[in-house]
Design an enzyme around this catalytic site. Structure first.
Site, mmCIF file in Angstrom:
data_model
loop_
_atom_site.group_PDB
_atom_site.id
_atom_site.type_symbol
_atom_site.label_atom_id
_atom_site.label_comp_id
_atom_site.label_asym_id
_atom_site.label_seq_id
_atom_site.Cartn_x
_atom_site.Cartn_y
_atom_site.Cartn_z
ATOM 1 N N GLU A 136 0.843 -1.192 0.000
ATOM 2 C CA GLU A 136 0.000 0.000 0.000
ATOM 3 C C GLU A 136 0.884 1.250 0.000
ATOM 4 O O GLU A 136 1.828 1.328 0.783
ATOM 5 C CB GLU A 136 -0.914 0.036 1.236
ATOM 6 C CG GLU A 136 -1.943 1.148 1.151
ATOM 7 C CD GLU A 136 -2.902 1.180 2.353
ATOM 8 O OE1 GLU A 136 -3.696 2.130 2.421
ATOM 9 O OE2 GLU A 136 -2.840 0.286 3.203
ATOM 10 N N GLY A 275 3.342 2.341 10.383
ATOM 11 C CA GLY A 275 3.170 1.665 11.662
ATOM 12 C C GLY A 275 2.880 0.199 11.476
ATOM 13 O O GLY A 275 3.475 -0.662 12.130
ATOM 14 N N ALA A 276 1.944 -0.107 10.583
ATOM 15 C CA ALA A 276 1.569 -1.497 10.323
ATOM 16 C C ALA A 276 0.712 -1.529 9.069
ATOM 17 O O ALA A 276 0.273 -0.491 8.571
ATOM 18 C CB ALA A 276 0.812 -2.088 11.508
ATOM 19 N N MET A 277 0.449 -2.742 8.586
ATOM 20 C CA MET A 277 -0.304 -2.907 7.337
ATOM 21 C C MET A 277 -1.269 -4.069 7.468
ATOM 22 O O MET A 277 -0.902 -5.146 7.926
ATOM 23 C CB MET A 277 0.668 -3.135 6.173
ATOM 24 C CG MET A 277 -0.009 -3.321 4.840
ATOM 25 S SD MET A 277 -0.988 -1.874 4.386
ATOM 26 C CE MET A 277 -2.255 -2.650 3.383
ATOM 27 N N GLU A 278 -2.512 -3.833 7.012
ATOM 28 C CA GLU A 278 -3.613 -4.762 7.268
ATOM 29 C C GLU A 278 -3.769 -5.858 6.222
ATOM 30 O O GLU A 278 -4.868 -6.390 6.031
ATOM 31 C CB GLU A 278 -4.931 -3.975 7.360
ATOM 32 C CG GLU A 278 -5.442 -3.397 6.035
ATOM 33 C CD GLU A 278 -4.989 -1.976 5.748
ATOM 34 O OE1 GLU A 278 -5.604 -1.305 4.910
ATOM 35 O OE2 GLU A 278 -3.987 -1.543 6.367
ATOM 36 N N ASN A 279 -2.699 -6.253 5.527
ATOM 37 C CA ASN A 279 -2.801 -7.287 4.502
ATOM 38 C C ASN A 279 -3.682 -8.444 4.976
ATOM 39 O O ASN A 279 -3.565 -8.907 6.105
ATOM 40 C CB ASN A 279 -1.409 -7.850 4.193
ATOM 41 C CG ASN A 279 -0.361 -6.780 4.119
ATOM 42 O OD1 ASN A 279 -0.395 -5.939 3.238
ATOM 43 N ND2 ASN A 279 0.566 -6.806 5.066
ATOM 44 N N HIS A 311 -6.425 -1.605 15.317
ATOM 45 C CA HIS A 311 -6.665 -0.907 14.052
ATOM 46 C C HIS A 311 -6.498 -1.849 12.860
ATOM 47 O O HIS A 311 -7.378 -1.927 11.992
ATOM 48 C CB HIS A 311 -5.690 0.273 13.935
ATOM 49 C CG HIS A 311 -5.853 1.079 12.692
ATOM 50 N ND1 HIS A 311 -6.629 2.207 12.634
ATOM 51 C CD2 HIS A 311 -5.339 0.917 11.443
ATOM 52 C CE1 HIS A 311 -6.593 2.706 11.405
ATOM 53 N NE2 HIS A 311 -5.805 1.939 10.668
ATOM 54 N N GLU A 312 -5.383 -2.562 12.811
ATOM 55 C CA GLU A 312 -5.137 -3.414 11.653
ATOM 56 C C GLU A 312 -6.103 -4.593 11.612
ATOM 57 O O GLU A 312 -6.536 -5.013 10.537
ATOM 58 C CB GLU A 312 -3.687 -3.909 11.654
ATOM 59 C CG GLU A 312 -2.640 -2.802 11.717
ATOM 60 C CD GLU A 312 -2.817 -1.718 10.670
ATOM 61 O OE1 GLU A 312 -3.379 -1.986 9.592
ATOM 62 O OE2 GLU A 312 -2.393 -0.576 10.927
ATOM 63 N N GLU A 334 -9.616 4.345 6.331
ATOM 64 C CA GLU A 334 -8.745 4.764 7.424
ATOM 65 C C GLU A 334 -9.482 5.582 8.489
ATOM 66 O O GLU A 334 -9.307 5.357 9.688
ATOM 67 C CB GLU A 334 -7.542 5.542 6.887
ATOM 68 C CG GLU A 334 -6.614 4.715 6.021
ATOM 69 C CD GLU A 334 -6.018 3.510 6.728
ATOM 70 O OE1 GLU A 334 -6.135 3.407 7.966
ATOM 71 O OE2 GLU A 334 -5.442 2.649 6.038
#
Length: 899
Positions: A136, A275-279, A311-312, A334
């Protein structure tokens, strides 16, 4: 076929602007995507088999296919098994176009990429001992040729083949096959049954350890939960696992959302831009957002892990199952998900404290963004580089928009609306209009005017006046709204703004009888009302008001606006002492602090000595009463005693006087320290420093208040207090107390403190040099020091073995902490800080454009400073702009700043 390597556009050409109005549906869609990664040292071979078909929604049948691709070496390309010749396709700047494509076909491309050389940390890259991805927003095009846009959703099957020294091979979905391969290699095949866009793709290959747990969903399904980390970090995963299980349970209870795969995985990566990624099913996290234990992580770190894990995970529905049609709709996923994770944290801890934290962030950073050159609506109309729009506006203001919708609709109707949204659009890529339509349809409310929040940038301003008629016992509030011009729009139409209010009388909250309206019983009583402002000016009349009240306005910060009302000091003391709304009690304390700081600034700007400054007894008594109020949460006491930050005061200023703000705020803090010394000492000495660490809300609150007291006491510069602080550093059993003490030692301008600080810094590094995240805190505390000569210290730390100029966490800890969070030093020395920042950006521009553009923020505010500083800051922006190889990321921010 001859290998072809893609190159970036010529650097002297102005990057292309992308407009929402130009959106067109894709000519082709991808039914299935089959990927095979052959990972070798130095290069990776990617085979991509795409099953494509013409999009029936396209206006005309497509006869050619354009795929995105960047930094790829094409080995071969075949259509339905036939190898294409050079005449069958052509390369563009970041794409490849294939001619004469049929209605449905399979396309096989084989490409080579070099993850080890990928410093942008987009696509597939190497981080320490592992390979991982970040796709992303547009990173997948650095992996293979693809329709790299969020409205193209496909079913993915991924096979990863690597040397056995990388025993863990992961991708999205469920594991369907694994086994041996030739030459001491092995493979794993993953299948994701849920269609997703390419930005949600993930891959990890590495030598990793993991902890494992499980979660039973509301329908009785068992889901395996795994968190993968480097073996040395295995003891720092329990808090993240607990947070994950709490998130899964909360999302079922509050939103009715059940997890859908057989496994949910998290991987911690040290080199990560975000911070992080929601794959889907395989979340990749920055280590700072997943690793936590008391000895190495502060309370803020524990809370960040909890919030980011939530969040993720919540993205599984608000972002994955229902995703955004195009990147202009980014806040669709988001903003909604930030609101969801904020509510989750509020439910698990203190709702008021969480609200104070969120609003503080919003008013300091997002309001400044709304007032700057990068101001944009939460649904922008255009962009040059989408990575620049992962902003406070998209995330934090986006969440406030959702919060206002929840306030206007009420809890029940808001839930009906989100249920309809998920049901109506499951498996689709949609728009913000689709989201609002679902809420409107479910609730029966007309939200057409409210949608202006999505298209108009800027922070609305509310000017409130009141009148009380003793004879009729009527109290009226007249509210005018306005919004300053922003780059995309000079004249704003009125917003639809919910304004929560209460009225305080001599005995507490007064009952509310709004003329021509029913009371708001959402909170269970009739002392709270949500007014709906829809016109440029409206008057609201309350009846049966038996005394002139003090209005409690914008309770809970019910809208992201700037409020102007002529509160007297006496009014603010009433609100601070007796308001039933916790947020407004804090807000009153902030306004009292601002009044005192502004008075001190006027003295400083006249050239008078701040040492003679006094605060009146009534104000001191108000702060003392807060310290003695046992009904207040300790965290709220800590926040109410913390004066407005320099950054917030700067955001409020028309012209920022850096020195006046810094020295005046410091002077007020010293007065409070002297006047309330006994109370602060009582708090500090009453705290049990030997108690075992707990990351509970109560324990965090107690530590917070104790360390606020320590911060005030250290301003007195007394040797006894300095030694007590050093004792806390030496004996503390948790990183929160260690860092609190170290920060005070480093920032205290006294000979003993200087000596002890140097010793403590050396001891800290010696003790924690092998813990990267802890070393980041060591870098940060030094870069944030408000004492003179910090820039020289920062430059010396760049040469220290602890610093890695290619690691985003290290860059943020040292460079961003100094330039963003140390105004008194960043703006000192005739622009030396500006030149230093520009130097860093020029280096990072080619190395990691995303990080470079985000570092630019302090220079983008140049118009808010004195003419002398404006000239120096503008000169550095022009120096950056003159670079011959400027990335799209940096070009967009600099060009808009100079416009």
């Amino acid at each position: 076929m001859t290998a072809v390597e893609q190159s970036l556009p010529a650097n002297n050409l102005q990057p292309k602007t992308i407009y929402l109005k130009d959106y067109q549906v894709p000519g082709y869609l991808i039914k299935t995507t089959d990927l095979r990664f052959e990972i070798y040292e130095g290069e990776t071979i990617v085979s991509a088999m795409l099953h494509l078909y013409r999009n029936p929604a396209a206006q005309a049948p497509a006869t050619q296919l354009t795929l995105h691709g960047a930094d790829l070496e094409l080995v071969s390309i075949a259509l339905d098994g036939k190898i294409l010749s050079a005449d069958d396709y052509e390369f563009g700047e970041e794409n490849i176009t294939i001619f004469n494509t049929p209605a449905e076909f399979k396309l096989l491309t084989i490409t080579k990429i070099k993850p080890e050389a990928n410093t942008s940390l987009e696509g597939l890259y190497r981080s320490r001992t592992m390979y991982c991805t970040q796709c992303e927003a547009e990173g997948f095009r650095k992996i293979t040729y693809y329709l790299d846009r969020p409205d193209v959703m496909s079913e993915f099957t991924t096979t990863v083949v690597a040397d056995k020294k990388y025993p863990v091979l992961l991708s999205n979905g469920n594991l369907i096959d694994q086994g041996e391969a030739d030459n001491d290699r092995h493979f794993a095949t993953w299948h994701d049954p849920f269609k997703k866009p390419a930005y949600l793709f993930a891959l990890v290959a590495g030598d990793l350890a993991h902890i494992e747990d499980s979660f039973t969903t509301c329908t009785g399904r068992e889901v395996a939960l795994k968190i993968f980390v480097e073996p040395k970090d295995l003891d720092k995963c329990e808090h993240a696992m607990t947070s994950l299980k709490n998130s899964m349970r909360w999302d079922e209870q509050v939103y009715g959302r059940e997890y859908d795969l057989n496994i949910f995985m998290i991987v911690a990566v040290d080199d990560f831009n975000m911070g992080a990624m929601e794959n889907k099913g395989l979340n990749i996290f920055n280590t700072s957002c997943v690793l936590a234990k008391p000895e190495t992580t502060t309370d803020a770190g524990f809370q960040r892990v909890e919030g980011v894990v939530a969040h993720e995970y919540f993205h599984n529905w608000s972002g994955n199952r229902v995703t955004c049609r195009d990147w202009f709709q980014l806040s669709l996923k988001e903003g909604f998900t930030v609101y969801r994770d904020s509510e989750f944290s509020a439910d698990l801890g203190s709702r008021t404290v969480k609200r104070v934290e969120d609003v503080s962030l919003l008013r300091t950073l997002q309001f400044a963004e709304d007032a700057g050159p990068m101001a944009h609506p939460i649904r922008p109309e255009s962009y040059i580089e989408i990575s620049n729009f992962y902003t406070m506006t998209i995330y934090e203001k986006g969440a406030e928009i959702i919060r206002m919708l929840a306030t206007l609709l009420g809890k029940e109707n808001f839930r009906k609306g989100t249920d309809l949204y998920f049901e109506r659009h499951d498996g689709q890529a949609v728009t913000t209009e689709d989201f609002v339509a679902a809420l409107a349809d479910a609730s029966g409310r007309d939200l057409s005017q409210f949608k202006r929040w999505y298209s108009q940038a800027g922070t609305p301003r509310l000017q409130v006046t009141d009148h009380y008629d003793e004879n009729t016992q009527e109290y009226s509030l007249t509210i005018k709204q306005s919004c300053p011009p922003t780059p995309e729009c000079q004249t704003k139409l009125p917003f639809h703004i919910p304004i929560a209010v209460g009225l305080l009388g001599s005995a507490g909250d007064l009952p509310l009888y709004l003329k021509d309206a029913e009371p708001d019983f959402e909170t269970g009583d009739n002392t709270h009302q949500v007014l709906e402002l829809t016109a440029a000016e409206q008057t609201f009349v309350f009846q049966r008001v038996q005394e002139k009240p003090v209005p409690s306005l914008l309770r809970g910060f019910s809208a992201p606006v700037k409020l102007q009302y002529g509160y007297s000091r006496a009014d603010l003391i009433v609100l601070m002492s007796r308001d039933s709304d916790g947020f407004n009690r804090w807000e009153a304390s902030q306004q009292l602090g601002l009044q005192a700081i502004y008075f001190a600034m006027s003295i400083y700007q006249r050239g008078e000595n701040l040492a003679a400054l006094q605060l009146d007894a009534e104000l001191i008594a108000a702060y003392r009463s807060v310290l003695q109020d046992e009904s207040l949460d300790k965290a709220m006491v800590a926040y109410m005693l913390s004066l407005p930050t320099e950054a917030y005061i700067s955001e409020l200023a028309e012209v920022v006087d850096v020195e006046a703000i810094h020295h005046s705020r410091s002077a007020i803090r010293k007065i409070l320290a002297r006047e309330l010394r006994t109370e602060f000492m009582g708090i500090y000495t009453a705290y049990d420093h030997t108690q075992a660490y707990a990351a509970t809300a109560d324990a965090i609150a107690a530590r917070s208040l104790k360390n606020v007291a320590l911060g005030y006491l250290m301003l007195l510069g007394e040797d006894e207090l300095i030694r007590a602080c050093e004792q806390q550093y030496r004996t503390a059993n948790n990183m929160t107390d260690v860092m609190a003490a170290l920060t005070q030692l480093v920032n205290t301008d006294a000979p003993l403190a200087h000596t002890l600080a140097e010793s403590a810094l050396a001891d800290f590094y010696q003790r924690w040099q092998d813990e990267s995240l802890v070393v980041n805190q060591w870098l940060m505390v030094q870069a944030s020091c408000a004492l003179p000569n910090t820039l020289a210290k920062v430059k010396s730390l760049q040469q220290h073995p602890a610093y890695d100029g290619k690691n985003p966490n290290k860059i943020r800890a040292l460079i961003a902490s100094f330039c963003n969070g140390n105004a008194i030093n960043f703006h000192a020395d005739a622009g030396a800080g500006y030149a230093f920042l520009a130097d860093q950006i020029i280096v990072l521009n080619t190395q990691n454009p995303q990080i470079a553009s985000r570092l630019l923020t302090p220079l983008t505010k140049w118009k808010k400073y004195s003419p002398e500083r404006q000239g120096l800051m503008k000169a550095e922006l022009e120096r950056i702009m003159a670079e011959p190889a400027l990335s799209k990321d940096v070009f967009e921010v600099v060009s808009k700043s100079l416009a």
